[in-house]
Design a protein around this motif. Sequence first.
Motif, PDB file in Angstrom:
ATOM      1  N   GLY A  88      73.839 -15.687   5.184  1.00 18.21           N
ATOM      2  CA  GLY A  88      74.027 -14.291   4.768  1.00 18.21           C
ATOM      3  C   GLY A  88      72.727 -13.608   4.364  1.00 18.21           C
ATOM      4  O   GLY A  88      72.728 -12.468   3.918  1.00 18.21           O
ATOM      5  N   LYS A  89      71.597 -14.307   4.509  1.00 18.67           N
ATOM      6  CA  LYS A  89      70.286 -13.710   4.173  1.00 18.67           C
ATOM      7  C   LYS A  89      69.817 -12.804   5.306  1.00 18.67           C
ATOM      8  O   LYS A  89      70.034 -13.088   6.481  1.00 18.67           O
ATOM      9  N   ILE A  90      69.152 -11.706   4.931  1.00 21.09           N
ATOM     10  CA  ILE A  90      68.667 -10.760   5.930  1.00 21.09           C
ATOM     11  C   ILE A  90      67.218 -11.103   6.293  1.00 21.09           C
ATOM     12  O   ILE A  90      66.406 -11.439   5.427  1.00 21.09           O
ATOM     13  N   ARG A  91      66.923 -11.002   7.574  1.00 22.67           N
ATOM     14  CA  ARG A  91      65.586 -11.327   8.076  1.00 22.67           C
ATOM     15  C   ARG A  91      65.077 -10.238   9.010  1.00 22.67           C
ATOM     16  O   ARG A  91      65.825  -9.711   9.821  1.00 22.67           O
ATOM     17  N   LEU A  92      63.804  -9.916   8.876  1.00 17.62           N
ATOM     18  CA  LEU A  92      63.143  -9.021   9.841  1.00 17.62           C
ATOM     19  C   LEU A  92      62.354  -9.899  10.804  1.00 17.62           C
ATOM     20  O   LEU A  92      61.879 -10.977  10.421  1.00 17.62           O
ATOM     21  N   PHE A  93      62.197  -9.428  12.045  1.00 18.53           N
ATOM     22  CA  PHE A  93      61.442 -10.182  13.042  1.00 18.53           C
ATOM     23  C   PHE A  93      60.074  -9.528  13.259  1.00 18.53           C
ATOM     24  O   PHE A  93      60.005  -8.389  13.712  1.00 18.53           O
ATOM     25  N   ARG A  94      59.018 -10.212  12.867  1.00 20.33           N
ATOM     26  CA  ARG A  94      57.628  -9.776  13.067  1.00 20.33           C
ATOM     27  C   ARG A  94      57.403  -8.303  12.696  1.00 20.33           C
ATOM     28  O   ARG A  94      56.827  -7.523  13.492  1.00 20.33           O
ATOM     29  N   PRO A  95      57.856  -7.882  11.498  1.00 23.15           N
ATOM     30  CA  PRO A  95      57.730  -6.457  11.153  1.00 23.15           C
ATOM     31  C   PRO A  95      56.271  -5.987  11.105  1.00 23.15           C
ATOM     32  O   PRO A  95      55.992  -4.812  11.341  1.00 23.15           O
ATOM     33  N   ASP A  96      55.351  -6.926  10.841  1.00 18.24           N
ATOM     34  CA  ASP A  96      53.930  -6.553  10.792  1.00 18.24           C
ATOM     35  C   ASP A  96      53.473  -5.978  12.135  1.00 18.24           C
ATOM     36  O   ASP A  96      52.639  -5.074  12.190  1.00 18.24           O
ATOM     37  N   ARG A  97      54.049  -6.497  13.223  1.00 19.42           N
ATOM     38  CA  ARG A  97      53.697  -6.012  14.569  1.00 19.42           C
ATOM     39  C   ARG A  97      54.144  -4.571  14.775  1.00 19.42           C
ATOM     40  O   ARG A  97      53.448  -3.759  15.383  1.00 19.42           O
ATOM     41  N   ASN A  98      55.353  -4.260  14.307  1.00 12.06           N
ATOM     42  CA  ASN A  98      55.847  -2.893  14.469  1.00 12.06           C
ATOM     43  C   ASN A  98      55.046  -1.917  13.615  1.00 12.06           C
ATOM     44  O   ASN A  98      54.781  -0.781  14.028  1.00 12.06           O
ATOM     45  N   MET A  99      54.660  -2.366  12.425  1.00  8.30           N
ATOM     46  CA  MET A  99      53.880  -1.494  11.541  1.00  8.30           C
ATOM     47  C   MET A  99      52.510  -1.206  12.162  1.00  8.30           C
ATOM     48  O   MET A  99      52.034  -0.071  12.150  1.00  8.30           O
ATOM     49  N   ALA A 100      51.900  -2.255  12.712  1.00  7.67           N
ATOM     50  CA  ALA A 100      50.578  -2.077  13.321  1.00  7.67           C
ATOM     51  C   ALA A 100      50.675  -1.113  14.510  1.00  7.67           C
ATOM     52  O   ALA A 100      49.824  -0.239  14.697  1.00  7.67           O
ATOM     53  N   ARG A 101      51.747  -1.268  15.293  1.00  3.39           N
ATOM     54  CA  ARG A 101      51.917  -0.399  16.466  1.00  3.39           C
ATOM     55  C   ARG A 101      52.178   1.045  16.038  1.00  3.39           C
ATOM     56  O   ARG A 101      51.655   1.985  16.637  1.00  3.39           O
ATOM     57  N   LEU A 102      52.976   1.224  14.981  1.00  2.00           N
ATOM     58  CA  LEU A 102      53.248   2.585  14.498  1.00  2.00           C
ATOM     59  C   LEU A 102      51.958   3.247  14.000  1.00  2.00           C
ATOM     60  O   LEU A 102      51.706   4.424  14.262  1.00  2.00           O
ATOM     61  N   ASN A 103      51.131   2.478  13.311  1.00  3.47           N
ATOM     62  CA  ASN A 103      49.861   3.038  12.841  1.00  3.47           C
ATOM     63  C   ASN A 103      48.957   3.440  14.006  1.00  3.47           C
ATOM     64  O   ASN A 103      48.299   4.478  13.962  1.00  3.47           O
ATOM     65  N   LYS A 104      48.955   2.633  15.070  1.00  5.55           N
ATOM     66  CA  LYS A 104      48.129   2.976  16.241  1.00  5.55           C
ATOM     67  C   LYS A 104      48.654   4.237  16.914  1.00  5.55           C
ATOM     68  O   LYS A 104      47.883   5.086  17.340  1.00  5.55           O
ATOM     69  N   SER A 105      49.999   4.321  17.015  1.00  7.89           N
ATOM     70  CA  SER A 105      50.592   5.514  17.633  1.00  7.89           C
ATOM     71  C   SER A 105      50.261   6.751  16.802  1.00  7.89           C
ATOM     72  O   SER A 105      49.848   7.784  17.332  1.00  7.89           O
ATOM     73  N   ALA A 106      50.431   6.628  15.470  1.00  4.60           N
ATOM     74  CA  ALA A 106      50.195   7.754  14.562  1.00  4.60           C
ATOM     75  C   ALA A 106      48.744   8.233  14.670  1.00  4.60           C
ATOM     76  O   ALA A 106      48.479   9.438  14.801  1.00  4.60           O
ATOM     77  N   ALA A 107      47.827   7.288  14.637  1.00  8.15           N
ATOM     78  CA  ALA A 107      46.404   7.648  14.657  1.00  8.15           C
ATOM     79  C   ALA A 107      46.062   8.419  15.936  1.00  8.15           C
ATOM     80  O   ALA A 107      45.262   9.356  15.905  1.00  8.15           O
ATOM     81  N   ARG A 108      46.711   8.070  17.052  1.00  8.67           N
ATOM     82  CA  ARG A 108      46.391   8.709  18.334  1.00  8.67           C
ATOM     83  C   ARG A 108      46.811  10.171  18.376  1.00  8.67           C
ATOM     84  O   ARG A 108      46.252  10.974  19.137  1.00  8.67           O
ATOM     85  N   ILE A 109      47.838  10.541  17.575  1.00  2.87           N
ATOM     86  CA  ILE A 109      48.295  11.942  17.606  1.00  2.87           C
ATOM     87  C   ILE A 109      48.049  12.643  16.265  1.00  2.87           C
ATOM     88  O   ILE A 109      48.780  13.548  15.877  1.00  2.87           O
ATOM     89  N   ALA A 110      47.009  12.197  15.567  1.00  3.12           N
ATOM     90  CA  ALA A 110      46.541  12.872  14.347  1.00  3.12           C
ATOM     91  C   ALA A 110      47.605  12.933  13.258  1.00  3.12           C
ATOM     92  O   ALA A 110      47.634  13.873  12.461  1.00  3.12           O
ATOM     93  N   LEU A 111      48.479  11.917  13.225  1.00  3.39           N
ATOM     94  CA  LEU A 111      49.432  11.805  12.120  1.00  3.39           C
ATOM     95  C   LEU A 111      48.882  10.754  11.149  1.00  3.39           C
ATOM     96  O   LEU A 111      48.070   9.909  11.532  1.00  3.39           O
ATOM     97  N   PRO A 112      49.313  10.798   9.884  1.00  2.00           N
ATOM     98  CA  PRO A 112      48.727   9.889   8.890  1.00  2.00           C
ATOM     99  C   PRO A 112      49.138   8.434   9.106  1.00  2.00           C
ATOM    100  O   PRO A 112      50.241   8.158   9.571  1.00  2.00           O
ATOM    101  N   THR A 113      48.245   7.534   8.743  1.00  2.35           N
ATOM    102  CA  THR A 113      48.556   6.100   8.779  1.00  2.35           C
ATOM    103  C   THR A 113      48.932   5.647   7.369  1.00  2.35           C
ATOM    104  O   THR A 113      48.908   6.448   6.419  1.00  2.35           O
ATOM    105  N   PHE A 114      49.333   4.396   7.238  1.00  4.48           N
ATOM    106  CA  PHE A 114      49.870   3.902   5.966  1.00  4.48           C
ATOM    107  C   PHE A 114      49.590   2.410   5.870  1.00  4.48           C
ATOM    108  O   PHE A 114      49.241   1.767   6.864  1.00  4.48           O
ATOM    109  N   GLU A 115      49.776   1.869   4.646  1.00  9.00           N
ATOM    110  CA  GLU A 115      49.604   0.432   4.464  1.00  9.00           C
ATOM    111  C   GLU A 115      50.856  -0.281   4.963  1.00  9.00           C
ATOM    112  O   GLU A 115      51.953  -0.038   4.462  1.00  9.00           O
TER     113      GLU A 115
END
Length: 372
Positions: A88-115
């Motif tokens: 019954g425990k909840i698990r995320l799969f490689r969330p660090d990868r999605n965060m890194a990709r979102l930051n790269k996408s954001a940076a490309r269109i002049a949107l803010p990045t985050f930790e």
Amino acid sequence: VSKLHILDPSRLTITKTKTPKPLSKPEDLVFGREFTDHMLAIEWNQEQGWMEPHITPYQNLSLDPATCVFHYAFECFEGMKAYKDKHGKIRLFRPDRNMARLNKSAARIALPTFEPTSLIQLISKLTNLDSRFIPDQKGYSLYLRPTLIGTQKTLGVGPPGSALLYVIASPVGPYYPTGFKAVSLEATDYAVRAWPGGVGDKKLGANYAPCIVPQLQAASRGYQQNLWLFGEEEYVTEVGTMNMFVAMKDRETGQRELITAPLDGTILEGVTRDSVLALARERLGPEGWKITERKFTMKEIYEASIEGRLLEAFGSGTAAIVSPVRTIAWKGKQVDCGLKENEESGEIALKIKAWMEAIQYGDEEHEWSVKL
Ligand code: PMP
């Protein structure tokens, strides 16, 4: 780390819904149609950076018609899943990868990045709060959609001075509820998805709308998906919204090779793609397989097919994990991708799906599966 980049999870406020939604029967879930009780939202502006995060009841956004996202497509997003394990425990799969990709996408269109770690913490809070929406059965999960938009009210074309990062969550069922169903593809020869120096390697909303017409055209001729090619060489790039893998034998040596296109800027950096490569290198490598990221052409697939060297082909992505391919329509030919008539999947795709699910659902402990 600049001040504008700091996103502070300790400032989170939570307002719980007073009208919890009834749960649908798991078998009735349609991808992306139903959403959980709550959402996460964080505003940003260029003076103060990220404001306090809020978890609130799922609700409409209210935006001025001149907001820049509506005019110039200041939008990027992610697709990731939370799984419930047998305890019954909840698990995320490689969330660090999605965060890194979102930051790269954001940076490309002049949107803010985050930790990245701060947003993972906040997404974890939302996921835990709405975990009752994740059915217990294997194959079910909670699809998470982090979305970042420019919210400045202006028709001037420029960097957005304000933005909104929000996360919504949708319970989803297995992509193949009754087992694999191999798909037939049509190679698209009149449109390209991405090009060198373009933004096809970023997860921008603007990349997706132009893919629908080629998809509809393929469907009108009876194909479930279209295959994206690039250039006069007809390099195979992606299938629909998945990365593409082929397994074939070398003409001279008989060496078995699992191939996917390299990350040359025209391919989305799929989290599944990366995971398939890593597992294949670890587990198929010792069995004599060569695992390669290299360019490959439609002609190469065609020749391997007619010479009986094409073993299998499949797409890879978060939604299905792997999606086996039966045929590819190309230049008036039906290229047979190596499945027997009564088979819906090749051996490699089957193994990979089992390996991935074991990790995602925590049956096999692995650093990729992050317990909340
Ligand atoms: N290619 C495209 C164009 C996609 O939209 C996706 C889905 N995000 C993928 C590949 C697969 O990526 P992932 O494995 O991270 O889901």
